[in-house]
Write a protein that holds these residues in place. Structure first.
Motif, PDB file in Angstrom:
ATOM      1  N   GLY A   9      -5.314   9.612   2.365  1.00  0.00           N
ATOM      2  CA  GLY A   9      -6.032  10.782   2.858  1.00  0.00           C
ATOM      3  C   GLY A   9      -5.416  11.370   4.110  1.00  0.00           C
ATOM      4  O   GLY A   9      -5.208  12.590   4.206  1.00  0.00           O
ATOM      5  N   TYR A  10      -5.111  10.523   5.089  1.00  0.00           N
ATOM      6  CA  TYR A  10      -4.525  11.045   6.321  1.00  0.00           C
ATOM      7  C   TYR A  10      -3.105  11.551   6.083  1.00  0.00           C
ATOM      8  O   TYR A  10      -2.687  12.558   6.674  1.00  0.00           O
ATOM      9  CB  TYR A  10      -4.538   9.967   7.403  1.00  0.00           C
ATOM     10  CG  TYR A  10      -5.905   9.765   8.015  1.00  0.00           C
ATOM     11  CD1 TYR A  10      -6.585  10.825   8.604  1.00  0.00           C
ATOM     12  CD2 TYR A  10      -6.521   8.520   7.997  1.00  0.00           C
ATOM     13  CE1 TYR A  10      -7.842  10.652   9.159  1.00  0.00           C
ATOM     14  CE2 TYR A  10      -7.776   8.335   8.558  1.00  0.00           C
ATOM     15  CZ  TYR A  10      -8.428   9.402   9.132  1.00  0.00           C
ATOM     16  OH  TYR A  10      -9.671   9.231   9.681  1.00  0.00           O
ATOM     17  N   ALA A  11      -2.359  10.859   5.230  1.00  0.00           N
ATOM     18  CA  ALA A  11      -1.001  11.318   4.945  1.00  0.00           C
ATOM     19  C   ALA A  11      -1.006  12.672   4.245  1.00  0.00           C
ATOM     20  O   ALA A  11      -0.084  13.481   4.433  1.00  0.00           O
ATOM     21  CB  ALA A  11      -0.270  10.284   4.090  1.00  0.00           C
ATOM     22  N   LEU A  12      -2.033  12.956   3.442  1.00  0.00           N
ATOM     23  CA  LEU A  12      -2.113  14.243   2.750  1.00  0.00           C
ATOM     24  C   LEU A  12      -2.262  15.413   3.722  1.00  0.00           C
ATOM     25  O   LEU A  12      -1.859  16.539   3.410  1.00  0.00           O
ATOM     26  CB  LEU A  12      -3.294  14.251   1.770  1.00  0.00           C
ATOM     27  CG  LEU A  12      -3.093  13.555   0.428  1.00  0.00           C
ATOM     28  CD1 LEU A  12      -4.391  13.565  -0.368  1.00  0.00           C
ATOM     29  CD2 LEU A  12      -1.981  14.224  -0.367  1.00  0.00           C
ATOM     30  N   LEU A  13      -2.852  15.154   4.891  1.00  0.00           N
ATOM     31  CA  LEU A  13      -3.015  16.240   5.854  1.00  0.00           C
ATOM     32  C   LEU A  13      -1.695  16.631   6.512  1.00  0.00           C
ATOM     33  O   LEU A  13      -1.582  17.723   7.066  1.00  0.00           O
ATOM     34  CB  LEU A  13      -4.025  15.851   6.938  1.00  0.00           C
ATOM     35  CG  LEU A  13      -5.502  16.084   6.619  1.00  0.00           C
ATOM     36  CD1 LEU A  13      -6.364  15.682   7.802  1.00  0.00           C
ATOM     37  CD2 LEU A  13      -5.772  17.535   6.249  1.00  0.00           C
ATOM     38  N   ALA A  14      -0.708  15.735   6.469  1.00  0.00           N
ATOM     39  CA  ALA A  14       0.569  16.053   7.103  1.00  0.00           C
ATOM     40  C   ALA A  14       1.246  17.263   6.452  1.00  0.00           C
ATOM     41  O   ALA A  14       1.644  18.203   7.155  1.00  0.00           O
ATOM     42  CB  ALA A  14       1.482  14.830   7.079  1.00  0.00           C
ATOM     43  N   PRO A  15       1.387  17.299   5.115  1.00  0.00           N
ATOM     44  CA  PRO A  15       2.025  18.472   4.499  1.00  0.00           C
ATOM     45  C   PRO A  15       1.035  19.552   4.081  1.00  0.00           C
ATOM     46  O   PRO A  15       1.425  20.524   3.424  1.00  0.00           O
ATOM     47  CB  PRO A  15       2.689  17.868   3.259  1.00  0.00           C
ATOM     48  CG  PRO A  15       1.743  16.793   2.830  1.00  0.00           C
ATOM     49  CD  PRO A  15       1.166  16.234   4.114  1.00  0.00           C
TER      50      PRO A  15
ATOM     51  N   LEU B 106       1.709  13.241  13.529  1.00  0.00           N
ATOM     52  CA  LEU B 106       0.627  12.339  13.940  1.00  0.00           C
ATOM     53  C   LEU B 106      -0.235  11.936  12.743  1.00  0.00           C
ATOM     54  O   LEU B 106      -0.660  10.778  12.638  1.00  0.00           O
ATOM     55  CB  LEU B 106      -0.236  13.007  15.011  1.00  0.00           C
ATOM     56  CG  LEU B 106       0.416  13.208  16.389  1.00  0.00           C
ATOM     57  CD1 LEU B 106      -0.548  13.906  17.336  1.00  0.00           C
ATOM     58  CD2 LEU B 106       0.873  11.882  16.979  1.00  0.00           C
ATOM     59  N   TYR B 107      -0.496  12.879  11.836  1.00  0.00           N
ATOM     60  CA  TYR B 107      -1.275  12.528  10.643  1.00  0.00           C
ATOM     61  C   TYR B 107      -0.493  11.578   9.739  1.00  0.00           C
ATOM     62  O   TYR B 107      -1.068  10.660   9.138  1.00  0.00           O
ATOM     63  CB  TYR B 107      -1.691  13.786   9.879  1.00  0.00           C
ATOM     64  CG  TYR B 107      -2.899  14.447  10.486  1.00  0.00           C
ATOM     65  CD1 TYR B 107      -4.158  13.875  10.375  1.00  0.00           C
ATOM     66  CD2 TYR B 107      -2.778  15.631  11.207  1.00  0.00           C
ATOM     67  CE1 TYR B 107      -5.270  14.462  10.956  1.00  0.00           C
ATOM     68  CE2 TYR B 107      -3.886  16.230  11.791  1.00  0.00           C
ATOM     69  CZ  TYR B 107      -5.131  15.636  11.665  1.00  0.00           C
ATOM     70  OH  TYR B 107      -6.226  16.212  12.253  1.00  0.00           O
ATOM     71  N   LEU B 108       0.797  11.781   9.651  1.00  0.00           N
ATOM     72  CA  LEU B 108       1.610  10.845   8.872  1.00  0.00           C
ATOM     73  C   LEU B 108       1.585   9.460   9.517  1.00  0.00           C
ATOM     74  O   LEU B 108       1.453   8.434   8.824  1.00  0.00           O
ATOM     75  CB  LEU B 108       3.049  11.362   8.778  1.00  0.00           C
ATOM     76  CG  LEU B 108       4.025  10.483   7.989  1.00  0.00           C
ATOM     77  CD1 LEU B 108       3.557  10.307   6.549  1.00  0.00           C
ATOM     78  CD2 LEU B 108       5.435  11.071   8.030  1.00  0.00           C
TER      79      LEU B 108
ATOM     80  N   ASN C 279      -0.790   8.257  11.298  1.00  0.00           N
ATOM     81  CA  ASN C 279      -2.126   7.704  11.063  1.00  0.00           C
ATOM     82  C   ASN C 279      -2.198   7.059   9.685  1.00  0.00           C
ATOM     83  O   ASN C 279      -2.761   5.968   9.516  1.00  0.00           O
ATOM     84  CB  ASN C 279      -3.166   8.821  11.188  1.00  0.00           C
ATOM     85  CG  ASN C 279      -4.585   8.289  11.234  1.00  0.00           C
ATOM     86  OD1 ASN C 279      -4.822   7.087  11.273  1.00  0.00           O
ATOM     87  ND2 ASN C 279      -5.546   9.193  11.235  1.00  0.00           N
ATOM     88  N   GLY C 280      -1.642   7.720   8.686  1.00  0.00           N
ATOM     89  CA  GLY C 280      -1.627   7.133   7.354  1.00  0.00           C
ATOM     90  C   GLY C 280      -0.842   5.832   7.313  1.00  0.00           C
ATOM     91  O   GLY C 280      -1.282   4.831   6.725  1.00  0.00           O
ATOM     92  N   LEU C 281       0.307   5.811   7.964  1.00  0.00           N
ATOM     93  CA  LEU C 281       1.131   4.599   7.976  1.00  0.00           C
ATOM     94  C   LEU C 281       0.452   3.467   8.746  1.00  0.00           C
ATOM     95  O   LEU C 281       0.638   2.286   8.416  1.00  0.00           O
ATOM     96  CB  LEU C 281       2.497   4.908   8.597  1.00  0.00           C
ATOM     97  CG  LEU C 281       3.393   5.866   7.801  1.00  0.00           C
ATOM     98  CD1 LEU C 281       4.656   6.192   8.594  1.00  0.00           C
ATOM     99  CD2 LEU C 281       3.761   5.262   6.444  1.00  0.00           C
ATOM    100  N   ALA C 282      -0.345   3.823   9.756  1.00  0.00           N
ATOM    101  CA  ALA C 282      -1.008   2.795  10.565  1.00  0.00           C
ATOM    102  C   ALA C 282      -2.030   2.002   9.765  1.00  0.00           C
ATOM    103  O   ALA C 282      -2.419   0.899  10.171  1.00  0.00           O
ATOM    104  CB  ALA C 282      -1.686   3.439  11.773  1.00  0.00           C
ATOM    105  N   ALA C 283      -2.487   2.544   8.631  1.00  0.00           N
ATOM    106  CA  ALA C 283      -3.460   1.821   7.806  1.00  0.00           C
ATOM    107  C   ALA C 283      -2.802   0.769   6.923  1.00  0.00           C
ATOM    108  O   ALA C 283      -3.496  -0.115   6.399  1.00  0.00           O
ATOM    109  CB  ALA C 283      -4.244   2.807   6.937  1.00  0.00           C
ATOM    110  N   LEU C 284      -1.487   0.835   6.735  1.00  0.00           N
ATOM    111  CA  LEU C 284      -0.827  -0.082   5.802  1.00  0.00           C
ATOM    112  C   LEU C 284      -0.920  -1.548   6.232  1.00  0.00           C
ATOM    113  O   LEU C 284      -1.203  -2.417   5.394  1.00  0.00           O
ATOM    114  CB  LEU C 284       0.632   0.337   5.615  1.00  0.00           C
ATOM    115  CG  LEU C 284       0.843   1.731   4.994  1.00  0.00           C
ATOM    116  CD1 LEU C 284       2.331   2.030   4.844  1.00  0.00           C
ATOM    117  CD2 LEU C 284       0.143   1.825   3.640  1.00  0.00           C
ATOM    118  N   PRO C 285      -0.684  -1.892   7.518  1.00  0.00           N
ATOM    119  CA  PRO C 285      -0.853  -3.302   7.895  1.00  0.00           C
ATOM    120  C   PRO C 285      -2.268  -3.815   7.668  1.00  0.00           C
ATOM    121  O   PRO C 285      -2.459  -4.983   7.314  1.00  0.00           O
ATOM    122  CB  PRO C 285      -0.491  -3.311   9.387  1.00  0.00           C
ATOM    123  CG  PRO C 285       0.378  -2.120   9.580  1.00  0.00           C
ATOM    124  CD  PRO C 285      -0.151  -1.089   8.637  1.00  0.00           C
ATOM    125  N   LEU C 286      -3.261  -2.948   7.848  1.00  0.00           N
ATOM    126  CA  LEU C 286      -4.646  -3.367   7.625  1.00  0.00           C
ATOM    127  C   LEU C 286      -4.869  -3.721   6.158  1.00  0.00           C
ATOM    128  O   LEU C 286      -5.590  -4.676   5.843  1.00  0.00           O
ATOM    129  CB  LEU C 286      -5.599  -2.249   8.051  1.00  0.00           C
ATOM    130  CG  LEU C 286      -7.096  -2.573   7.993  1.00  0.00           C
ATOM    131  CD1 LEU C 286      -7.437  -3.699   8.957  1.00  0.00           C
ATOM    132  CD2 LEU C 286      -7.920  -1.332   8.331  1.00  0.00           C
TER     133      LEU C 286
END
Length: 416
Positions: free
Chosen positions: A74-80, A157-159, A161-168
């Protein structure tokens, strides 16, 4: 907790800017921004209701990982994003992510820590979440300061944010049930039973299928659980949303407090959460959870009283008195937050039972969403229509109302 901190930091990168990003920087207008938040709220509601039973029937770590994946997408989708359709798709994914994740978080913590460590674990989780959002907001401010193209910086920043969820996601999937005291790794129902002749008959009679856990309606019919969910909504309405949305505006617009001091008060609250947790940990563990829960709004009432004192002192008062009272507000409010965070989820887990913890978590998530949606408009209405002293008094009365529910909960469980 490290993965949660990273994910929260990612949320902080974008948290204050989403409506501005969609409506102004992307040029999609206020309707698109409103549609994003409506889509997010609807998806969160549906995902929480669906995620609760899924967490109860299967494994909460899988539901939590699904939520983390939806947040990342979801957050990665806001990047583009450049169209309303992509913005709405992002809102659906982000809402579903929050719904699934918060429907499973209590079960995940229960799997990860022993019962004796639950209260500390939930208190630390609250601190880590707030610290991550605060650090992310600071990092975003630095990244955007002087940026030639804010929209370009926000896309990155939105990208992030999306990547920051991967370790979780990875950490959540790695959580496995602990062996309970007195139980081996195998399920007791699968052990062979020995008959009078000494013959094993475990293979002759298959284990019974587990009965489905309580439904949402069953949980809410229990008065303590209903009061606990009501308390969750009230705590969000009169407490957490007010320090985030209402108090900064109240200080700045009604008390002529500079933005620098507004930031200092908010920062003092965050630092107090970190500093007070080790100091109060043993005291919190000795307090009954219902007492700790009721103590939260009592402390908030006192904190709002400090704000009222600062308003009554006025600009003519010595700066040490006025700002000292505002800093005292921040610290006392943080103590109330720790009271809540150390008690609410352990109570939720105990009263729901492990077979219904997913559904109970979903109810708590829905109550929280209701509170965070309605709290800011209520608080902003109060500030717009009341004086500084009247606003602080209204906030204190709201905290007192939350105390009455928490006190009724304590009385109900004590009588039982």
């Amino acid at each position: 907790m490290g993965a949660l901190l990273l994910s929260s930091l990612g949320n902080g990168l974008c948290f204050p800017f989403t409506s501005i990003y969609i409506s102004q920087l992307l040029g999609l207008g206020g309707r698109a921004a409103g549609g994003y938040f409506i889509a997010m709220a609807a998806a969160s509601f549906a995902a929480a209701l669906a995620g609760g039973p899924l967490a109860d029937r299967g494994s909460p770590h899988r539901v939590g990982a699904l939520g983390g994946a939806a947040l990342a997408v979801g957050y990665a989708l806001l990047a583009p994003a450049g169209s309303v359709a992509l913005v709405l798709a992002s809102g659906v994914c982000v809402g579903a992510g929050f719904g699934f994740f918060y429907a499973s978080i209590v079960g995940i913590v229960d799997l990860a820590v022993p019962e004796s460590g639950r209260r500390s674990a939930f208190a630390i989780r609250h601190i880590v979440n707030n610290a991550g959002i605060g650090l992310g907001s600071v990092a975003a401010g630095l990244a955007l300061h002087g940026a030639a193209t804010p929209v370009g910086a926000l896309r990155w920043l939105y990208l992030a944010n999306g990547l920051a969820a991967l370790p979780l996601i990875a950490v959540t999937l790695g959580v496995r049930p602990r062996a309970r005291p007195g139980h081996g790794p195998a399920d007791h129902a699968a052990e062979p039973h020995i008959d009078a002749a000494g013959k094993g008959r475990g293979e002759e009679k298959p284990a019974e299928k587990p009965r489905p856990g309580p439904t949402y309606r069953t949980l809410l019919r229990a008065r303590p659980m209903a009061l606990l969910i009501l308390a969750q909504a009230l705590f969000a309405i009169v407490g957490f949303t007010q320090i985030e949305a209402t108090v900064p505006l109240l200080m700045h617009d009604r008390m002529a407090v500079t933005l620098g001091w507004v930031s200092a008060v908010v920062a003092a609250n965050s630092f107090a959460l970190i500093a007070l947790q080790p100091l109060l940990r043993r005291r919190l563990e000795r307090l009954p959870e219902t007492v700790s829960l009721a103590a939260g709004p009592v402390l908030w009432t006192g904190a709002f009283g400090c704000g009222l004192g600062a308003a009554l002192a006025g600009e003519a008062a010595p700066a040490a008195v006025r700002y000292g009272l505002l800093l005292a507000f921040a610290v006392i409010f943080a103590a109330g937050e720790l009271m809540y965070s150390s008690a609410f989820y352990p109570l939720l887990l105990r009263w729901s039972g492990e077979e219904a913890v997913g559904r109970a978590s979903a109810l708590a998530s829905l109550a929280w969403n209701l509170g965070t949606a309605s709290g800011p408009p209520i608080g902003l209405f109060v500030v717009a229509n009341a004086s500084a002293t009247g606003s602080w008094l209204a906030l204190a009365l709201g905290a007192a109302a939350a105390f009455t529910v928490a006190a009724a909960l304590h009385s109900r469980t004590t009588d039982a």
